[in-house]
Design a protein around this motif. Structure first.
Motif, PDB file in Angstrom:
ATOM      1  N   THR A 161       0.860  -1.152  -0.089  1.00 61.63           N
ATOM      2  CA  THR A 161       0.112  -0.061  -0.065  1.00 61.63           C
ATOM      3  C   THR A 161       0.874   1.084   0.025  1.00 61.63           C
ATOM      4  O   THR A 161       0.532   2.185  -0.375  1.00 61.63           O
ATOM      5  CB  THR A 161      -0.896   0.004   1.244  1.00 61.63           C
ATOM      6  N   GLY A 162       2.040   1.388   0.585  1.00 62.97           N
ATOM      7  CA  GLY A 162       2.891   2.346   0.667  1.00 62.97           C
ATOM      8  C   GLY A 162       3.446   2.666  -0.525  1.00 62.97           C
ATOM      9  O   GLY A 162       3.401   3.841  -1.226  1.00 62.97           O
ATOM     10  N   ARG A 215       2.688   5.980  -2.990  1.00 64.40           N
ATOM     11  CA  ARG A 215       3.922   6.744  -3.313  1.00 64.40           C
ATOM     12  C   ARG A 215       3.624   7.063  -4.836  1.00 64.40           C
ATOM     13  O   ARG A 215       4.015   8.198  -5.177  1.00 64.40           O
ATOM     14  CB  ARG A 215       5.282   6.101  -3.119  1.00 64.40           C
ATOM     15  N   ILE A 264       1.417  11.027   4.749  1.00 67.14           N
ATOM     16  CA  ILE A 264       2.743   9.953   4.796  1.00 67.14           C
ATOM     17  C   ILE A 264       3.947  11.117   5.129  1.00 67.14           C
ATOM     18  O   ILE A 264       4.938  10.573   5.827  1.00 67.14           O
ATOM     19  CB  ILE A 264       2.812   9.890   3.327  1.00 67.14           C
ATOM     20  N   GLU A 267       1.996   9.744   9.488  1.00 66.40           N
ATOM     21  CA  GLU A 267       0.554   9.569  10.128  1.00 66.40           C
ATOM     22  C   GLU A 267       0.038   8.309   9.071  1.00 66.40           C
ATOM     23  O   GLU A 267       0.368   8.125   7.956  1.00 66.40           O
ATOM     24  CB  GLU A 267      -0.210  10.428  10.525  1.00 66.40           C
ATOM     25  N   PHE A 268      -1.278   7.710   9.539  1.00 66.62           N
ATOM     26  CA  PHE A 268      -2.011   6.796   8.646  1.00 66.62           C
ATOM     27  C   PHE A 268      -2.910   7.466   7.616  1.00 66.62           C
ATOM     28  O   PHE A 268      -3.589   8.293   8.182  1.00 66.62           O
ATOM     29  CB  PHE A 268      -2.680   5.819   9.235  1.00 66.62           C
ATOM     30  N   VAL A 269      -2.988   7.176   6.426  1.00 65.12           N
ATOM     31  CA  VAL A 269      -4.146   7.569   5.499  1.00 65.12           C
ATOM     32  C   VAL A 269      -5.424   6.964   6.213  1.00 65.12           C
ATOM     33  O   VAL A 269      -5.184   5.554   6.817  1.00 65.12           O
ATOM     34  CB  VAL A 269      -3.543   6.935   4.325  1.00 65.12           C
ATOM     35  N   GLY A 307       2.790  -3.991   4.397  1.00 62.25           N
ATOM     36  CA  GLY A 307       2.564  -2.631   4.840  1.00 62.25           C
ATOM     37  C   GLY A 307       0.968  -2.356   5.047  1.00 62.25           C
ATOM     38  O   GLY A 307       0.531  -1.410   5.456  1.00 62.25           O
ATOM     39  N   ARG A 326      -2.395  -2.214   8.610  1.00 63.64           N
ATOM     40  CA  ARG A 326      -1.899  -1.429   9.795  1.00 63.64           C
ATOM     41  C   ARG A 326      -2.651  -1.174  10.930  1.00 63.64           C
ATOM     42  O   ARG A 326      -2.144  -0.743  11.873  1.00 63.64           O
ATOM     43  CB  ARG A 326      -1.311  -0.249   9.072  1.00 63.64           C
ATOM     44  N   GLN A 342      -8.325  -2.608   9.733  1.00 65.05           N
ATOM     45  CA  GLN A 342      -7.818  -3.127   8.486  1.00 65.05           C
ATOM     46  C   GLN A 342      -7.837  -4.412   8.502  1.00 65.05           C
ATOM     47  O   GLN A 342      -8.164  -5.261   7.415  1.00 65.05           O
ATOM     48  CB  GLN A 342      -6.683  -2.379   8.219  1.00 65.05           C
ATOM     49  N   ARG A 357      12.894   9.255  -0.308  1.00 61.42           N
ATOM     50  CA  ARG A 357      11.934   9.063   0.554  1.00 61.42           C
ATOM     51  C   ARG A 357      11.788   9.995   1.766  1.00 61.42           C
ATOM     52  O   ARG A 357      12.830   9.883   2.599  1.00 61.42           O
ATOM     53  CB  ARG A 357      11.665   7.649   1.191  1.00 61.42           C
TER      54      ARG A 357
END
Ligand code: C5P
Ligand code: MG
Length: 190
Positions: free
Chosen positions: A32-33, A37, A54, A58-60, A86, A89, A93, A134
């Motif tokens: 998912t990361g 991106r 990101i 923090e989390f989406v 990933g 999380r 989920q 990154r």
């Protein structure tokens, strides 16, 4: 079908090991990361939404990443299996992934956790930040926040999979090839 959740803190080596395992078993590697991106790099609406989270480590929101996973699974109807890297999380989920799997007549075979201590994680992330570009790997503050968020929101998932007898921690330190061997041995026994 072989569906595996590759679990671990940021910098544990999930992406590296997921790619190796996916290659060996012809599985679809879902990070998912990486997907987020790519969305950011393409300047999509989803990418714009995700970037703020990101950048701070923090989390989406759950529904956003869950939609991504659902659509990826649906785009690969002939997959021999999936490696989730990933994701999940959060416990929400993890629960949704199980529902999604059941809906499609599939299930998670194992949740493999790569164990790496915090000092080593920070070292690896800073090293990756120096070469990968990154932004979230370049700032010590963001790295610390990601590890903190991992402990607070992601680690509880271990209990979720433990209850299902699917939690398998392995030593995530040492040579990449040695870690792959440990992972391979576990997956062979599934
Ligand atoms: O998995 P990876 O470390 O590449 O994820 C990078 C960032 O993407 C995370 O720090 C987080 O901001 C976001 N992400 C998320 N939810 C996920 C996966 C990634 O919010 N399920
Ligand atoms: Mg990764």
């Amino acid at each position: 079908m072989l569906n595996i959740v590759l679990f671990g803190a940021p910098g544990a080596g999930k992406g590296t090991q997921a790619a190796i395992l996916a290659g060996e078993h012809d599985l679809v590697h879902l990070s998912t990361g990486d997907i987020l991106r790519k969305e950011i790099a393409s300047g999509t609406e989803l990418g714009k939404q995700a970037q703020g989270f990101i950048d701070k480590g923090e989390f989406v929101p759950d529904r956003v990443v869950i939609d991504i996973i659902r659509s990826q699974i649906e785009q690969h109807p002939d997959a021999k299996g999936f490696i989730f890297d990933g994701f999940p999380r959060t416990t929400a989920q993890a629960e949704t992934l199980d529902r999604l799997m059941t809906e499609k007549g599939m299930q998670i075979a194992s949740m493999v956790a790569l164990d790496v201590e915090t000092g080593e994680l920070v070292k690896r992330l800073l090293k990756r930040g120096a070469s990968s570009g990154r932004a979230d790997d370049r700032s010590l503050d963001v790295i610390r926040n990601r590890i903190d968020v991992y402990h607070r929101k992601t680690e509880p998932i271990i209990g979720y999979y433990h209850t299902q007898k699917k939690y398998h921690p392995i030593d995530g330190t040492g040579d990449i090839a040695d870690i792959s061997d440990r992972l391979r041995r576990h997956v062979k026994g599934l």
